[in-house]
Design a protein around this motif. Structure first.
Motif, PDB file in Angstrom:
ATOM      1  N   SER A  19      40.606  40.649  44.719  1.00 22.70           N
ATOM      2  CA  SER A  19      40.307  42.079  44.596  1.00 22.70           C
ATOM      3  C   SER A  19      40.884  42.647  43.302  1.00 22.70           C
ATOM      4  O   SER A  19      40.290  43.548  42.691  1.00 22.70           O
ATOM      5  CB  SER A  19      40.841  42.847  45.807  1.00 22.70           C
ATOM      6  OG  SER A  19      42.263  42.891  45.812  1.00 22.70           O
ATOM      7  N   ILE A  20      42.036  42.120  42.859  1.00 22.15           N
ATOM      8  CA  ILE A  20      42.612  42.552  41.579  1.00 22.15           C
ATOM      9  C   ILE A  20      41.686  42.144  40.437  1.00 22.15           C
ATOM     10  O   ILE A  20      41.409  42.927  39.523  1.00 22.15           O
ATOM     11  CB  ILE A  20      44.018  41.958  41.377  1.00 22.15           C
ATOM     12  CG1 ILE A  20      44.990  42.472  42.437  1.00 22.15           C
ATOM     13  CG2 ILE A  20      44.541  42.296  39.982  1.00 22.15           C
ATOM     14  CD1 ILE A  20      46.353  41.795  42.416  1.00 22.15           C
ATOM     15  N   LYS A  73      38.459  41.619  40.582  1.00 22.88           N
ATOM     16  CA  LYS A  73      37.234  42.419  40.633  1.00 22.88           C
ATOM     17  C   LYS A  73      37.451  43.833  40.108  1.00 22.88           C
ATOM     18  O   LYS A  73      36.570  44.420  39.479  1.00 22.88           O
ATOM     19  CB  LYS A  73      36.703  42.469  42.061  1.00 22.88           C
ATOM     20  CG  LYS A  73      36.102  41.152  42.542  1.00 22.88           C
ATOM     21  CD  LYS A  73      35.613  41.261  43.975  1.00 22.88           C
ATOM     22  CE  LYS A  73      35.038  39.939  44.456  1.00 22.88           C
ATOM     23  NZ  LYS A  73      34.591  40.010  45.881  1.00 22.88           N
ATOM     24  N   SER A  74      38.624  44.385  40.355  1.00 22.36           N
ATOM     25  CA  SER A  74      38.872  45.769  39.944  1.00 22.36           C
ATOM     26  C   SER A  74      39.223  45.895  38.462  1.00 22.36           C
ATOM     27  O   SER A  74      38.971  46.944  37.857  1.00 22.36           O
ATOM     28  CB  SER A  74      39.989  46.385  40.791  1.00 22.36           C
ATOM     29  OG  SER A  74      41.232  45.753  40.539  1.00 22.36           O
ATOM     30  N   LEU A  75      39.779  44.847  37.868  1.00 20.30           N
ATOM     31  CA  LEU A  75      40.266  44.955  36.493  1.00 20.30           C
ATOM     32  C   LEU A  75      39.450  44.172  35.462  1.00 20.30           C
ATOM     33  O   LEU A  75      39.554  44.454  34.261  1.00 20.30           O
ATOM     34  CB  LEU A  75      41.729  44.495  36.411  1.00 20.30           C
ATOM     35  CG  LEU A  75      42.755  45.316  37.196  1.00 20.30           C
ATOM     36  CD1 LEU A  75      44.161  44.788  36.922  1.00 20.30           C
ATOM     37  CD2 LEU A  75      42.680  46.792  36.841  1.00 20.30           C
ATOM     38  N   ASP A 118      35.816  42.701  33.873  1.00 16.68           N
ATOM     39  CA  ASP A 118      34.373  42.881  33.778  1.00 16.68           C
ATOM     40  C   ASP A 118      33.702  41.510  33.632  1.00 16.68           C
ATOM     41  O   ASP A 118      33.923  40.818  32.629  1.00 16.68           O
ATOM     42  CB  ASP A 118      34.051  43.758  32.564  1.00 16.68           C
ATOM     43  CG  ASP A 118      32.574  44.098  32.454  1.00 16.68           C
ATOM     44  OD1 ASP A 118      31.754  43.414  33.092  1.00 16.68           O
ATOM     45  OD2 ASP A 118      32.243  45.042  31.710  1.00 16.68           O
ATOM     46  N   ILE A 143      48.973  48.926  39.161  1.00 16.94           N
ATOM     47  CA  ILE A 143      47.586  49.060  39.591  1.00 16.94           C
ATOM     48  C   ILE A 143      47.506  50.127  40.683  1.00 16.94           C
ATOM     49  O   ILE A 143      48.006  49.925  41.784  1.00 16.94           O
ATOM     50  CB  ILE A 143      47.033  47.714  40.111  1.00 16.94           C
ATOM     51  CG1 ILE A 143      47.209  46.614  39.061  1.00 16.94           C
ATOM     52  CG2 ILE A 143      45.561  47.866  40.485  1.00 16.94           C
ATOM     53  CD1 ILE A 143      46.843  45.236  39.555  1.00 16.94           C
ATOM     54  N   LEU A 168      46.234  49.878  44.855  1.00 22.54           N
ATOM     55  CA  LEU A 168      46.217  48.490  45.337  1.00 22.54           C
ATOM     56  C   LEU A 168      46.919  48.380  46.694  1.00 22.54           C
ATOM     57  O   LEU A 168      48.006  48.895  46.863  1.00 22.54           O
ATOM     58  CB  LEU A 168      46.921  47.583  44.305  1.00 22.54           C
ATOM     59  CG  LEU A 168      46.935  46.093  44.653  1.00 22.54           C
ATOM     60  CD1 LEU A 168      45.508  45.531  44.750  1.00 22.54           C
ATOM     61  CD2 LEU A 168      47.731  45.326  43.596  1.00 22.54           C
TER      62      LEU A 168
END
Length: 337
Positions: A79-80, A82-84, A86, A334, A337
């Motif tokens: 998930s980290i 995917k969120s940070l 590209d 983050i 999170l």
């Protein structure tokens, strides 16, 4: 309804063999009831994103729910990412030739895109080299990495033809590591994995560890038989004994006898500096694991990872005696999170 679909998808695609193998292994280690373990492993998968290996390596069977919630599991690490990060920029880190071109100022070694070079370019490249490292362009975890010696071939023409048959992509000069790094384990280049997170335009080092080989292969990756130890970010010293993925603890390196805890990493400030600096080069990738080798002249990049593995975090029982994982560190940088 979306959540229910997700749960049903997970149930249908669950690796039941790995699940039952995990139950068996944890039962043997902990003595806990198999039925309780079965349901607890499934619960940890859904609630904490913990994979089967997470459950074993982090000893989830011995943690409270409050403690489990502090661990970066496979699901949370994904998930980290995917969120940070590209995906449009993954190719820069997935392909060694692209990475070497983009981060050329941090390589400090010669390399050649063998699969696209001429024979004459190869012969010229090899004139002053006795051995080289041969790598696939898009493999990871040390897969396909070989060290080749010029003396093992009758001629450079024969070496060229062999590399063609192997389908070699990238060849490069051998990195000669700093004597202090060689003292730990001379059988591989022992790299420092540095994790950076970009937050509000600031590059932060959130964690670092040293990875050490422990086989006849010239790689230190923990998925290829290696081991790792966390490094104290302030002092640059190895913080504790090493662990491997079989949960074996090493106070000393088994091949060199080097005592690990307290060992000082050379050029530590420069290691941190180049990783923080390089993290700004592709700002669309906010979470990167940099693999840094250290020579007598300073640090250099071996590669970097756009999906940095969480299995080298300091979350095994030896490394987290207070039973608190590394998630609170990430939460400092983050949001949400």
């Amino acid at each position: 309804m979306g959540r229910l679909k997700y749960i049903f998808h997970c149930i249908l695609h669950m690796d039941y063999k790995s699940l039952f193998d995990t139950v068996k292994t944890v039962h043997e280690v902990s003595g806990k009831n198999r039925i309780w373990l079965f349901f607890d492993i499934i619960k940890c998968g859904f609630k904490y994103g913990a994979g089967y290996k997470d459950y074993i390596l982090c000893a989830f069977y011995d943690l409270s729910d409050k403690q489990r919630a502090t661990y970066v599991t496979r699901g949370i690490n994904n998930s980290i990412v995917k969120s940070l990060n590209d995906p449009a920029y993954y190719h820069i880190f997935d392909n060694k030739s692209e990475f070497y071109t983009t981060f050329a100022e941090y390589l400090h070694r010669e390399w050649l895109h063998f699969s696209k070079c001429t024979k004459e370019q190869f012969l010229d490249f090899m004139q002053d080299k006795d051995e080289i490292i041969c790598k696939p362009d898009d493999a990871s975890c040390g897969v396909g990495v070989e060290k080749l010696k010029k003396a093992d071939y009758a001629t450079l023409d024969a070496m060229y033809e062999d590399l063609k048959k192997k389908g070699a992509d990238v060849i490069e000069e051998v990195v000669i590591q700093h004597p202090d790094m060689n003292r730990i384990n001379p059988g591989s280049v022992n790299t420092i994995r540095v994790y950076t997170v970009l937050s509000d335009g600031v590059s932060n080092v959130v964690y670092a560890c040293i990875r050490m080989g422990n086989s006849d292969r010239p790689v230190d990756n923990i998925n290829a038989g290696g081991m790792y130890s966390p490094i104290d970010l302030e002092t640059g010293k190895i913080a504790c004994a090493a662990c491997d993925k079989q949960r074996i603890v090493y106070e000393r390196h088994p091949r060199s006898g080097c005592l690990l805890k307290g060992y000082r990493i050379p050029y530590w400030d420069k290691v941190m500096d180049i990783c923080r600096e390089a993290a700004h080069k592709v700002p669309q990738m906010g979470y990167i694991g940099w693999d840094v080798a250290i020579t007598k002249d300073g640090p250099l990049f071996i590669e970097a990872n756009n999906m940095p593995g969480h299995d080298a975090f300091p979350q095994m029982p030896l490394q987290a005696p207070d039973k608190i994982g590394i998630l609170p560190v990430f939460q400092k940088y983050i949001k949400g999170l």
